[in-house]
Design a protein around this motif. Sequence first.
Motif, short mmCIF file in Angstrom:
data_model
loop_
_atom_site.label_atom_id
_atom_site.label_comp_id
_atom_site.label_asym_id
_atom_site.label_seq_id
_atom_site.Cartn_x
_atom_site.Cartn_y
_atom_site.Cartn_z
N HIS A 3 -8.87 3.71 -4.37
CA HIS A 3 -7.69 3.89 -5.21
C HIS A 3 -6.76 3.49 -4.79
CE1 HIS A 3 -5.32 5.70 -8.14
NE2 HIS A 3 -4.53 6.58 -7.39
N ILE A 4 -6.38 3.39 -3.53
CA ILE A 4 -4.95 3.21 -3.18
C ILE A 4 -4.81 1.46 -3.08
CG2 ILE A 4 -3.77 2.86 -0.77
CD1 ILE A 4 -3.28 5.52 -2.35
N THR A 5 -6.08 1.03 -2.26
CA THR A 5 -6.42 -0.55 -2.45
C THR A 5 -5.88 -1.23 -3.89
OG1 THR A 5 -7.88 -0.14 -0.50
CG2 THR A 5 -7.73 -2.53 -1.56
N LEU A 6 -6.62 -0.55 -4.92
CA LEU A 6 -6.61 -1.07 -6.18
C LEU A 6 -5.14 -0.83 -6.53
CD1 LEU A 6 -7.77 -2.09 -8.62
CD2 LEU A 6 -8.23 0.33 -9.46
N LEU A 7 -4.68 0.40 -6.39
CA LEU A 7 -3.14 0.31 -6.73
C LEU A 7 -2.14 -0.49 -6.10
CD1 LEU A 7 -1.36 2.19 -8.63
CD2 LEU A 7 -1.24 3.83 -6.81
N ILE A 8 -2.37 -0.74 -4.76
CA ILE A 8 -1.48 -1.51 -3.95
C ILE A 8 -1.72 -2.90 -4.70
CG2 ILE A 8 -1.22 -2.92 -1.77
CD1 ILE A 8 -1.89 -0.34 -0.32
N GLY A 9 -2.94 -3.47 -5.12
CA GLY A 9 -3.11 -4.74 -5.68
C GLY A 9 -2.31 -4.74 -7.14
N ILE A 10 -2.32 -3.81 -7.77
CA ILE A 10 -1.54 -3.67 -8.99
C ILE A 10 -0.03 -3.60 -8.81
CG2 ILE A 10 -1.05 -2.06 -10.99
CD1 ILE A 10 -3.96 -0.85 -10.82
N VAL A 11 0.25 -2.87 -7.80
CA VAL A 11 1.76 -3.15 -7.34
C VAL A 11 1.95 -4.53 -7.04
CG1 VAL A 11 3.62 -2.25 -5.75
CG2 VAL A 11 1.99 -0.71 -6.61
N ILE A 12 1.24 -5.28 -6.31
CA ILE A 12 1.90 -6.59 -5.91
C ILE A 12 1.74 -7.51 -7.11
CG2 ILE A 12 0.71 -8.51 -4.63
CD1 ILE A 12 -0.42 -6.54 -2.50
#
Length: 435
Positions: A3-12
């Motif tokens: 979830h954190i990895t996907l969310l970081i991708g969304i933030v980027i």
Amino acid sequence: MEHITLLIGIVIVTALVFDFTNGFHDTANAMATTISTGALKPKTAVAMSAVLNLIGAFLSVEVAKTISSGIIDEGSGIQPEVIFAGLVGAIIWNLLTWLAGLPSSSSHALMGGLLGATVASVGLGAVNGGTVVMKVLIPALAAPLVAGLAALLATRLTYRAARNADEQQTAKGYRAGQITSAALVSLAHGTNDAQKTMGVITLALITGGALAPQADPPTWVIVSAGVAIALGTYLGGWRIIRTMGSGLTDIKPPQGFAAQTSAAVTILASSHIGFSLSTTHVCSGAIMGSGLGRKGGVVRWSTAARMVMGWGLTLPAAGLVAAGAALLAGQGTWGVATVAVLAVVVSGGIWLLSRRQPVDHTNVNDTAVPGETAEEDAAGVVTAALQAVAPPPTVKAGSDASLPEMSLPQGTPAAGPVAEAEAEKERPRAGSTLG
């Protein structure tokens, strides 16, 4: 962790979208005066600015450090959702001011969004107040004043140095100098504004555990931020270019040269120190200073007042939008998805509204500022008022100059050919005195 990895991708991705809007929102900072004076064609100007923004992104990372580890405490429990919400607030405000043709600060929209989202999610304790005051608020107040004063003095010096030269010949030289100074502003914009997105992405990577605290932006972050702002710049923020180029004052080539040189020096100096400066504030102040520096020059204070009001609203407005987005995104995956959908819908709606009265490179110089009358557009609100109450010019005794036209009392017939002939007989000859 997924979830954190996907969310970081969304933030980027969201950070790069903000960088893209920053590019077309702030193109006017470098190229508005160059386009309005005809030194470069609009498309050529924005293409040159895009390339130099990309190059400038590689020159320094000091401002990126201010964003990633300066205004917000990394160890206060900030989550990627908070950064995502802050970016959404900044993007929405950027698009709203772009629609209005208002040169507000993308930098302050970003910082207002981050601060608003942080306060809503974690509290005031996560904000480094001293850094915000010293590296954000004080430069925001001082930068336009410094750039404006420098441009005013530079404009007067420029006109004084060329007072006996042929205007058409010097105009060519000033246009060449203006292109050079515009290139410097574009380079400076890349060193300052592209770094802000680098700082946000770096902060997201740190909060997600992908980077160690106090880490510098990775190379791929620098490259992606530079490319995003360059692409946005190439599109050209024509609405804001219109306001900056001819809405504040009528720019002549010497003024454009002085304004852009003053702005470039101010921005480059601040980037070296690490101040998160608003290039919009700097360039707007320099343009107003150049307007005051030319004898007979006019500053349209109504437009300037709208801009300053927008500057004052940027931090709190972006912060409020980001705070609401942060509260919603904090509810979990469905909250993040809802914020993303709302952001796309609002952004699409703003774009559709902009199509009602499109502004592009073909009509960017047609009208200075929508909403002003022709008289205000020609002379400015304050200048028009002064002209209305100014006494009529006097005519010295013995002068053969014609008296200025005066309105006749009500009921007086208009002068025809016979009346003009009689008046000619009564007019004093050259060398006589007026009774």
